[in-house]
Design a protein around this motif. Sequence first.
Motif, PDB file in Angstrom:
ATOM      1  N   VAL A 108     -33.054 -25.671 -27.236  1.00  0.00           N
ATOM      2  CA  VAL A 108     -32.161 -25.723 -26.080  1.00  0.00           C
ATOM      3  C   VAL A 108     -31.134 -26.825 -26.319  1.00  0.00           C
ATOM      4  O   VAL A 108     -31.488 -27.990 -26.496  1.00  0.00           O
ATOM      5  N   ALA A 109     -29.866 -26.422 -26.347  1.00  0.00           N
ATOM      6  CA  ALA A 109     -28.778 -27.370 -26.575  1.00  0.00           C
ATOM      7  C   ALA A 109     -28.113 -27.793 -25.274  1.00  0.00           C
ATOM      8  O   ALA A 109     -27.498 -28.850 -25.198  1.00  0.00           O
ATOM      9  N   GLY A 110     -28.237 -26.959 -24.247  1.00  0.00           N
ATOM     10  CA  GLY A 110     -27.596 -27.273 -22.984  1.00  0.00           C
ATOM     11  C   GLY A 110     -27.639 -26.100 -22.028  1.00  0.00           C
ATOM     12  O   GLY A 110     -28.307 -25.099 -22.273  1.00  0.00           O
ATOM     13  N   VAL A 111     -26.907 -26.259 -20.939  1.00  0.00           N
ATOM     14  CA  VAL A 111     -26.738 -25.202 -19.937  1.00  0.00           C
ATOM     15  C   VAL A 111     -25.261 -25.185 -19.576  1.00  0.00           C
ATOM     16  O   VAL A 111     -24.644 -26.237 -19.402  1.00  0.00           O
ATOM     17  N   ILE A 112     -24.705 -23.990 -19.481  1.00  0.00           N
ATOM     18  CA  ILE A 112     -23.335 -23.860 -18.996  1.00  0.00           C
ATOM     19  C   ILE A 112     -23.390 -23.081 -17.690  1.00  0.00           C
ATOM     20  O   ILE A 112     -24.118 -22.090 -17.570  1.00  0.00           O
ATOM     21  N   SER A 113     -22.669 -23.576 -16.712  1.00  0.00           N
ATOM     22  CA  SER A 113     -22.684 -22.971 -15.380  1.00  0.00           C
ATOM     23  C   SER A 113     -21.282 -22.522 -14.994  1.00  0.00           C
ATOM     24  O   SER A 113     -20.290 -22.884 -15.641  1.00  0.00           O
ATOM     25  N   VAL A 114     -21.218 -21.761 -13.924  1.00  0.00           N
ATOM     26  CA  VAL A 114     -19.921 -21.361 -13.383  1.00  0.00           C
ATOM     27  C   VAL A 114     -19.103 -22.618 -13.060  1.00  0.00           C
ATOM     28  O   VAL A 114     -17.893 -22.658 -13.298  1.00  0.00           O
ATOM     29  N   ARG A 115     -19.759 -23.647 -12.568  1.00  0.00           N
ATOM     30  CA  ARG A 115     -19.067 -24.905 -12.253  1.00  0.00           C
ATOM     31  C   ARG A 115     -18.400 -25.480 -13.506  1.00  0.00           C
ATOM     32  O   ARG A 115     -17.260 -25.947 -13.450  1.00  0.00           O
ATOM     33  N   ASP A 116     -19.095 -25.438 -14.643  1.00  0.00           N
ATOM     34  CA  ASP A 116     -18.511 -25.930 -15.897  1.00  0.00           C
ATOM     35  C   ASP A 116     -17.287 -25.108 -16.287  1.00  0.00           C
ATOM     36  O   ASP A 116     -16.265 -25.655 -16.710  1.00  0.00           O
ATOM     37  N   ILE A 117     -17.406 -23.799 -16.147  1.00  0.00           N
ATOM     38  CA  ILE A 117     -16.290 -22.914 -16.498  1.00  0.00           C
ATOM     39  C   ILE A 117     -15.100 -23.154 -15.577  1.00  0.00           C
ATOM     40  O   ILE A 117     -13.953 -23.221 -16.021  1.00  0.00           O
ATOM     41  N   MET A 118     -15.357 -23.342 -14.289  1.00  0.00           N
ATOM     42  CA  MET A 118     -14.269 -23.628 -13.344  1.00  0.00           C
ATOM     43  C   MET A 118     -13.596 -24.965 -13.665  1.00  0.00           C
ATOM     44  O   MET A 118     -12.371 -25.081 -13.566  1.00  0.00           O
ATOM     45  N   ARG A 119     -14.387 -25.954 -14.057  1.00  0.00           N
ATOM     46  CA  ARG A 119     -13.821 -27.262 -14.428  1.00  0.00           C
ATOM     47  C   ARG A 119     -12.888 -27.113 -15.621  1.00  0.00           C
ATOM     48  O   ARG A 119     -11.760 -27.614 -15.610  1.00  0.00           O
ATOM     49  N   VAL A 120     -13.336 -26.392 -16.651  1.00  0.00           N
ATOM     50  CA  VAL A 120     -12.526 -26.185 -17.848  1.00  0.00           C
ATOM     51  C   VAL A 120     -11.247 -25.424 -17.499  1.00  0.00           C
ATOM     52  O   VAL A 120     -10.156 -25.784 -17.941  1.00  0.00           O
ATOM     53  N   TRP A 121     -11.386 -24.377 -16.699  1.00  0.00           N
ATOM     54  CA  TRP A 121     -10.223 -23.593 -16.305  1.00  0.00           C
ATOM     55  C   TRP A 121      -9.240 -24.463 -15.519  1.00  0.00           C
ATOM     56  O   TRP A 121      -8.036 -24.436 -15.770  1.00  0.00           O
ATOM     57  N   SER A 122      -9.754 -25.237 -14.571  1.00  0.00           N
ATOM     58  CA  SER A 122      -8.901 -26.091 -13.759  1.00  0.00           C
ATOM     59  C   SER A 122      -8.165 -27.123 -14.616  1.00  0.00           C
ATOM     60  O   SER A 122      -6.974 -27.354 -14.439  1.00  0.00           O
ATOM     61  N   GLU A 123      -8.886 -27.736 -15.549  1.00  0.00           N
ATOM     62  CA  GLU A 123      -8.255 -28.727 -16.433  1.00  0.00           C
ATOM     63  C   GLU A 123      -7.180 -28.093 -17.302  1.00  0.00           C
ATOM     64  O   GLU A 123      -6.123 -28.685 -17.512  1.00  0.00           O
ATOM     65  N   SER A 124      -7.438 -26.872 -17.777  1.00  0.00           N
ATOM     66  CA  SER A 124      -6.430 -26.214 -18.611  1.00  0.00           C
ATOM     67  C   SER A 124      -5.194 -25.844 -17.798  1.00  0.00           C
ATOM     68  O   SER A 124      -4.081 -25.905 -18.301  1.00  0.00           O
ATOM     69  N   GLN A 125      -5.388 -25.466 -16.530  1.00  0.00           N
ATOM     70  CA  GLN A 125      -4.259 -25.135 -15.670  1.00  0.00           C
ATOM     71  C   GLN A 125      -3.433 -26.370 -15.348  1.00  0.00           C
ATOM     72  O   GLN A 125      -2.210 -26.316 -15.323  1.00  0.00           O
ATOM     73  N   THR A 126      -4.120 -27.487 -15.133  1.00  0.00           N
ATOM     74  CA  THR A 126      -3.429 -28.747 -14.838  1.00  0.00           C
ATOM     75  C   THR A 126      -2.620 -29.206 -16.054  1.00  0.00           C
ATOM     76  O   THR A 126      -1.489 -29.647 -15.930  1.00  0.00           O
ATOM     77  N   ALA A 127      -3.224 -29.089 -17.234  1.00  0.00           N
ATOM     78  CA  ALA A 127      -2.551 -29.508 -18.462  1.00  0.00           C
ATOM     79  C   ALA A 127      -1.342 -28.626 -18.774  1.00  0.00           C
ATOM     80  O   ALA A 127      -0.362 -29.102 -19.341  1.00  0.00           O
ATOM     81  N   ALA A 128      -1.412 -27.356 -18.388  1.00  0.00           N
ATOM     82  CA  ALA A 128      -0.315 -26.413 -18.675  1.00  0.00           C
ATOM     83  C   ALA A 128       0.811 -26.498 -17.648  1.00  0.00           C
ATOM     84  O   ALA A 128       1.898 -25.981 -17.892  1.00  0.00           O
ATOM     85  N   ALA A 129       0.551 -27.152 -16.513  1.00  0.00           N
ATOM     86  CA  ALA A 129       1.563 -27.238 -15.457  1.00  0.00           C
ATOM     87  C   ALA A 129       2.728 -28.116 -15.910  1.00  0.00           C
ATOM     88  O   ALA A 129       2.529 -29.121 -16.586  1.00  0.00           O
ATOM     89  N   PRO A 130       3.949 -27.725 -15.527  1.00  0.00           N
ATOM     90  CA  PRO A 130       5.133 -28.517 -15.921  1.00  0.00           C
ATOM     91  C   PRO A 130       5.214 -29.862 -15.250  1.00  0.00           C
ATOM     92  O   PRO A 130       4.717 -30.187 -14.281  1.00  0.00           O
TER      93      PRO A 130
END
Length: 130
Positions: A108-130
């Motif tokens: 077992v290396a870890g657990v990935i949750s919907v919360r983790d995916i939402m965090r990654v998505w949110s960070e990528s959207q923030t980084a891509a914003a002008p």
Amino acid sequence: MQVREAMSSQVLVVGPEHTLRQAAQMMSARGVGSAVVIDPDSEGVGIMTERDVLKAIGAGLDCDVERTGAHLTWDVVYAGPEWTVTEAAAAMARGGFRHLVVLDGREVAGVISVRDIMRVWSESQTAAAP
């Protein structure tokens, strides 16, 4: 992005003999919605989620008597650390669950949750914003 970059590597592990209350208390204390269940007498890894606890309590079961081993999911869908976050999200959507145990080989290396995916998505959207 790969699962290994988004997952939580600090995994809560409980045994099949913990009560539902004990599992719920540990999940609450750690602020997580799942615990990996390892039974030393069997192969494989199970997962206990907040949904499993809720179903048992909703059915009127005594959370001080009922054991995690009777209320968890053994037929777990595992993610690999090299999966993309998109692959993990698709597996969750197909299976109707919110947590994936991440296995690196047989460990077992870890657990990935919907919360983790939402965090990654949110960070990528923030980084891509002008």
